[in-house]
Design a protein around this motif. Structure first.
Motif, short mmCIF file in Angstrom:
data_model
loop_
_atom_site.label_atom_id
_atom_site.label_comp_id
_atom_site.label_asym_id
_atom_site.label_seq_id
_atom_site.Cartn_x
_atom_site.Cartn_y
_atom_site.Cartn_z
N MET A 1 -7.60 -11.81 15.08
CA MET A 1 -6.77 -10.61 15.09
C MET A 1 -6.72 -10.02 13.69
N ALA A 2 -6.91 -8.71 13.58
CA ALA A 2 -6.89 -8.05 12.28
C ALA A 2 -5.49 -8.07 11.71
N ALA A 3 -5.41 -8.20 10.40
CA ALA A 3 -4.11 -8.20 9.73
C ALA A 3 -3.46 -6.83 9.85
N SER A 4 -2.14 -6.82 9.93
CA SER A 4 -1.42 -5.55 10.00
C SER A 4 -1.55 -4.82 8.66
N PRO A 5 -1.61 -3.49 8.69
CA PRO A 5 -1.70 -2.75 7.44
C PRO A 5 -0.41 -2.85 6.64
N HIS A 6 -0.54 -2.74 5.34
CA HIS A 6 0.62 -2.68 4.47
C HIS A 6 1.21 -1.27 4.57
N ARG A 7 2.50 -1.17 4.89
CA ARG A 7 3.13 0.11 5.22
C ARG A 7 3.91 0.66 4.01
N TYR A 8 3.75 1.94 3.74
CA TYR A 8 4.46 2.64 2.66
C TYR A 8 4.92 4.01 3.17
N ASP A 9 5.79 4.64 2.39
CA ASP A 9 6.17 6.03 2.70
C ASP A 9 5.08 7.01 2.31
N ALA A 10 4.34 6.68 1.23
CA ALA A 10 3.25 7.54 0.77
C ALA A 10 2.22 6.70 0.05
N ILE A 11 0.97 7.14 0.12
CA ILE A 11 -0.13 6.52 -0.62
C ILE A 11 -0.69 7.59 -1.55
N VAL A 12 -0.72 7.30 -2.85
CA VAL A 12 -1.29 8.21 -3.83
C VAL A 12 -2.65 7.66 -4.23
N LEU A 13 -3.70 8.45 -4.04
CA LEU A 13 -5.06 8.05 -4.40
C LEU A 13 -5.40 8.66 -5.75
N GLY A 14 -5.63 7.81 -6.76
CA GLY A 14 -5.98 8.28 -8.09
C GLY A 14 -4.85 8.05 -9.07
N ALA A 15 -5.10 7.24 -10.09
CA ALA A 15 -4.07 6.91 -11.08
C ALA A 15 -4.35 7.61 -12.41
N GLY A 16 -4.90 8.84 -12.34
CA GLY A 16 -4.96 9.68 -13.53
C GLY A 16 -3.59 10.23 -13.84
N ALA B 1 -11.65 -1.70 -0.65
CA ALA B 1 -12.94 -2.39 -0.69
C ALA B 1 -12.83 -3.86 -0.30
N ASP B 2 -11.67 -4.49 -0.53
CA ASP B 2 -11.53 -5.91 -0.20
C ASP B 2 -11.10 -6.15 1.24
N GLY B 3 -11.03 -5.08 2.04
CA GLY B 3 -10.65 -5.21 3.43
C GLY B 3 -9.19 -4.96 3.71
N THR B 4 -8.35 -4.84 2.67
CA THR B 4 -6.93 -4.53 2.85
C THR B 4 -6.80 -3.13 3.45
N GLU B 5 -5.85 -2.96 4.35
CA GLU B 5 -5.59 -1.64 4.92
C GLU B 5 -4.16 -1.23 4.59
N LEU B 6 -4.01 0.01 4.14
CA LEU B 6 -2.71 0.59 3.83
C LEU B 6 -2.41 1.68 4.84
N ALA B 7 -1.14 1.86 5.17
CA ALA B 7 -0.75 2.89 6.13
C ALA B 7 0.49 3.62 5.61
N ALA B 8 0.54 4.93 5.86
CA ALA B 8 1.69 5.74 5.44
C ALA B 8 1.66 7.06 6.20
#
Length: 416
Positions: free
Chosen positions: A1-16, A161-168
């Motif tokens: 069974m696939a691991a449940s995604p890590h849940r957040y209110d928002a995901i920001v892509l890019g740490a510039g 890339a490591d297979g972790t899934e995030l959800a928001a």
């Protein structure tokens, strides 16, 4: 069974800079209703705070300074900030002696206060990173890139890339001009390359700058001298045709310094570069849409403009301020803060301002990046005319400072 995604209110892509500012605005300690945020970047942002990583400096407009103050970070930035006391605009040619000042903006033009401060980007990176590290509601997911994107349904899903899934409910794309998130959402852009490069360097000069910023329009493009703290250092943003920029970057220190001095003139005496040189390709592109279901574009993912007006980071902060206000107000009401109607309100707020600035910078670059004698006469007369009309100068300064018209609360210095 696939691991449940890590849940957040928002995901920001890019740490510039813009991505970190978004994370602080949404989840920082000074947000009245902080959201849980995952900040994702393939690189480690703690390594960005060096001149080697980013040798640029940013002009922090007054509205941006108020916003950084409301976010609780300006006090840490201020010791490394140089107020701009005066701006001088020149139009000339290489090796032309005594280039006259055609247009001057001084502190009295903007309510007896500096309209902007110059800050090296390395100090901005360090301060924003420290604010993120101190926030209990920001989770750093760095060292690996986002590898998959899904924006359908009630939650967006981002695979790492490591297979972790995030959800928001919301993804904020601050992942640069080639934004993978924007491409995954099939959001088109319009724009073009200028076939110019921006050369960036920090220089030491013999005489003190007195807080004066100088914009010289030379045939190859604008050459900006931007004052830094201490009085005897300035940041240069030097526009050249791409092939000439490549030649200049290949010069040894003596040859590079000689070319710098030709463009710099003699007003501040002898100059010498300190620290690394950088060269960046210049282009303009603007996304047709800044929003899609579950996705909002900010910063370079939404717009890349010519740097001659020095508004790049400020426009990104305006994006962050508008988005944070719409998202946090919606979340505070218990509604879906990643729904398309919420994000379209953000888009309506930002689109006109960005297009206005894009048209201005593109037009100025095309008008001044040439040596047409007739155009030179007309533009010099136009600059001189503006210099003699006080209310018009005041209007331009208020526009540059970002304090004209309706503003999101953060830009007025109030928390969201």
């Amino acid at each position: 069974m696939a691991a449940s995604p890590h849940r957040y209110d928002a995901i920001v892509l890019g740490a510039g800079l813009v991505g970190m500012a978004a994370a602080v605005a949404l989840a920082g300690r000074h947000a009245r209703t902080p959201l849980s945020v995952a900040l994702v970047d393939a690189r480690a942002p703690e390594g960005f705070a060096t001149a080697q990583a980013d040798g640029r400096a940013s002009a922090i407009a007054e509205s941006s300074r108020r916003m950084l103050d409301a976010m609780g970070v300006w006090d840490a930035i201020a010791p490394n900030a140089q107020p701009i006391e005066r701006i001088e605009v020149l139009d000339g040619r290489l090796d032309e002696p005594g280039r006259p000042v055609l247009l001057r903006f001084d502190e009295a033009t903007f309510e007896n206060a500096p309209s902007a401060h110059m800050v090296e980007n390395r100090h901005l990176y360090r301060t924003l990173y420290e604010a993120i590290a101190a926030s209990p509601t920001v989770t750093l997911k760095t060292g690996q890139a986002a590898s998959s994107f899904a924006f359908d349904g009630a939650l967006a899903r981002i695979g790492l890339a490591d297979g972790t899934e995030l959800a928001a409910p919301l993804v904020v794309a601050a992942d640069g001009r080639n934004s993978p998130a924007r491409q995954a959402a099939a959001l088109a852009t319009v724009g073009w390359s200028y076939e110019q490069n921006g050369l960036v360097a920090t220089v030491e000069h013999e005489r003190a700058h007195g807080g004066v910023a100088v914009e010289q329009f030379l045939p190859a493009g604008p050459f900006a001298i931007l004052p830094l703290p201490g009085g005897h250092h300035s940041s240069l943003v030097w526009t050249e045709k791409a092939a000439e920029a490549e030649r200049l970057m290949a010069l040894d220190d003596e040859g590079y310094t000689r070319e710098l001095q030709r463009r710099f003139g003699e007003r501040l005496g002898a100059v010498k570069p300190v620290g690394p040189r950088h060269s960046y390709p210049l282009a303009m592109h603007v996304a047709r849409d800044y929003a899609a279901p579950r996705l909002a574009l900010i910063g370079d993912a939404a717009h890349v403009l010519h740097p001659l007006a020095g508004l790049g980071f400020n426009l990104g902060l305006r994006d962050v301020a508008a988005l944070a206000q719409e998202v946090v107000e919606t979340a505070r009401l218990g509604l879906d803060h990643g729904a398309l109607d919420t994000l379209e309100r953000y888009q309506r707020w930002r689109r006109f301002d960005t297009l206005k600035v894009a048209a201005m910078t593109d037009g100025l670059n095309r008008l001044f990046s040439n040596d047409n004698p007739l155009l030179r006469i007309l533009r010099d007369q136009g600059l001189a005319m503006v210099d003699h009309i006080g209310p018009l100068k005041g209007f331009f300064m208020r526009q540059a400072a970002g304090v004209e018209g309706s503003q999101p609360r953060l830009l007025a210095g109030d928390p969201v």
